[in-house]
Design a protein around this motif. Structure first.
Motif, PDB file in Angstrom:
ATOM      1  N   ARG A 172       0.885  -1.036   0.276  1.00 14.88           N
ATOM      2  CA  ARG A 172       0.028  -0.430  -0.190  1.00 14.88           C
ATOM      3  C   ARG A 172       1.157   1.316  -0.472  1.00 14.88           C
ATOM      4  NH1 ARG A 172      -1.762   1.193   3.703  1.00 14.88           N
ATOM      5  NH2 ARG A 172      -1.014  -0.191   5.821  1.00 14.88           N
ATOM      6  N   CYS A 256      -2.835   5.093  -3.574  1.00 14.99           N
ATOM      7  CA  CYS A 256      -1.470   5.434  -3.467  1.00 14.99           C
ATOM      8  C   CYS A 256      -1.784   6.936  -4.938  1.00 14.99           C
ATOM      9  CB  CYS A 256      -0.519   5.142  -5.083  1.00 14.99           C
ATOM     10  SG  CYS A 256       1.520   5.240  -4.917  1.00 14.99           S
ATOM     11  N   GLY A 326      -4.566  -0.594   7.252  1.00 15.28           N
ATOM     12  CA  GLY A 326      -3.561  -2.083   6.528  1.00 15.28           C
ATOM     13  C   GLY A 326      -4.267  -2.769   7.056  1.00 15.28           C
ATOM     14  N   TYR A 332      -2.640   3.829   8.883  1.00 20.26           N
ATOM     15  CA  TYR A 332      -3.686   4.341   6.796  1.00 20.26           C
ATOM     16  C   TYR A 332      -2.343   5.530   7.465  1.00 20.26           C
ATOM     17  CZ  TYR A 332      -5.763   7.969  10.330  1.00 20.26           C
ATOM     18  OH  TYR A 332      -6.436   8.613  11.546  1.00 20.26           O
TER      19      TYR A 332
END
Length: 447
Positions: A172, A256, A326, A332
């Motif tokens: 991530r 992203c 996650g 986060y």
């Protein structure tokens, strides 16, 4: 993650890649350095059309581990004939190794950001000295597009494209940037417009992206003084629309925040210009990575029942975009432009959502959420029924007993139960006023 990890303890630096104007030379990156007490990992995330490994340099004080730190990636050489980004990322890895214990900014990045560097996404195109890969496909037009049905069949995409997409399914990334050549500007989403017209077409996080682009531009030696682009930044669709680009796909599908950075007017400069290009872009590259921990809101989501992390979601009121925490650590990282205040909301299926207001005018905010489960009386009753360990055969025999020769006994029991129920209801009616008065005097506030 299914990646091939190459981990060799060696006290040596990455060798510089020299890009010559008259030849195509490259350096093997399949080694890792152990320098000044912290590790670098080389990770193969896939192969090019011609089988060359796409090697990523992972820089962190805890490489190879899942952490609560935000992750950032740089990708260079997306177009084979734009190799300057490839060179700068090798220089960046070298500089961080050399200065980890000497420079506060290097220490900040290594210890607070999980950094990944892919110097060359298109090694075949670099070897051939052409824009596309070995199949002559422009890799920055090969991703699924939000406006038009492009590249929807994953099996038909190029291996380099699939490698990037699989990489982002494993990790991530909070933010990233790709390095291109041919202009001098920091480009941000959207790259395309719905009607294919050249016009400003901003995404939900337009303020945050403008802030990100400005960090790179104003840290650069002369990008912000551009005469073509105001402050050295541009919206992609306002410059020229493109479709199937990696930048928009990152934001939509991978959570992203990605910029497309044009870092040199000359796509393939002479090698003697590389030190100057590194000098001009060095602080931009460093400050963009460091911005992940210098602003925004960061934290974790927990369950109030057992304290375990929850893979919940974070939204900000007024911005139509969701950031996912996650799965393992519940962490986060939400990039936001500094301003007076934001209302942050945490949600998780099966739990009550919570919201709070934060101010981002001076540095980052750490905000943890503890969510309470959302359980109704109906669900509890249903659960109790399912948990009952009853013997169906015994129940059937009992019913047969009641409706058989003992029907008279069963009738008498019904009459008795009815009478008792009547008495109970009368008693309850008498106590109603008292009960309401007691319940009204007590108030519970949940924060």
């Amino acid at each position: 993650m299914g990646h091939q990890r190459i981990w060799t303890k060696m006290q040596q630096h990455f060798q510089d890649i020299q890009v010559c104007s008259s030849c195509n030379c490259s350096t093997d990156l399949q080694f890792v350095s152990l320098f000044e007490g912290f590790l670098e990992w080389a990770i193969s995330i896939g192969n090019s059309v011609n089988g060359f490994p796409l090697l990523v340099i992972e820089i962190s004080d805890k490489p190879g581990e899942e952490e609560t730190k935000p992750a950032f990636k740089y990708i260079g050489n997306v177009h084979g004939d734009e190799p300057v980004g490839r060179e700068l990322l090798i220089n960046l890895a070298n500089w961080l190794c050399d200065n980890y214990l000497k420079d506060p900014l290097a220490k900040l990045i290594v210890e607070n950001v999980h950094l990944h560097l892919l110097p060359s996404m298109n090694p075949d195109g670099f070897s051939l000295r052409k824009r596309g890969n070995a199949n002559n496909i422009d890799l920055n037009r090969d991703f699924p597009d939000q406006f038009f049905s492009l590249n929807d069949d994953e099996d038909s995409r190029q291996p380099e494209t699939r490698a990037i997409m699989n990489w982002l399914r494993d990790i991530r990334f909070t933010a990233s940037a790709t390095l291109h050549g041919g202009a001098l500007v920091a480009n941000y989403p959207w790259d395309g417009s719905e009607d294919k017209r050249t016009k400003y077409y901003g995404c939900p996080d337009d303020d945050a992206f403008r802030f990100m682009a400005s960090i790179y531009s104003h840290s650069h030696y002369n990008m912000s003084s551009s005469k073509e682009f105001l402050s050295g930044i541009t919206n992609g669709a306002a410059w020229y629309p493109l479709y199937g680009g990696m930048q928009d796909w990152n934001y939509i599908h991978a959570g992203c925040f990605e910029l497309t950075l044009e870092i040199s007017d000359n796509k393939w400069p002479n090698s003697t210009e590389l030190p100057i290009l590194w000098k001009y872009n060095k602080m931009s590259l460093l400050n963009l990575v460091a911005s992940l921990v210098k602003t925004g809101v960061h934290g974790r989501i927990y369950s109030s029942v057992d304290g375990k992390p929850l893979p919940g979601s974070i939204t900000v009121s007024g911005i139509n975009y969701t950031v996912t925490a996650g799965k393992t650590l519940g962490d986060y990282h939400r990039f936001l432009a500094p301003r007076d205040k934001y209302e942050v909301v945490a949600t998780m299926i099966g739990y009550k959502s919570k919201n709070t207001t934060i101010w981002l005018d001076d540095g980052p905010v750490t905000l943890d959420f503890v969510l309470d489960p959302e359980v109704s009386i109906k669900e509890s009753v249903v659960q109790n029924v399912y948990d009952c360990d009853c013997n169906s055969k015994s129940t059937q025999e009992f019913v047969q007993f009641l409706w058989g020769a003992h029907l008279e006994v069963f009738f008498i029991l019904i009459v008795i139960l009815g009478f008792l129920l009547f008495l109970f209801q009368r008693r309850a009616k008498i106590k109603v006023p008292t009960s309401r008065q007691l319940s009204g005097s007590k108030k519970t506030v949940e924060v």
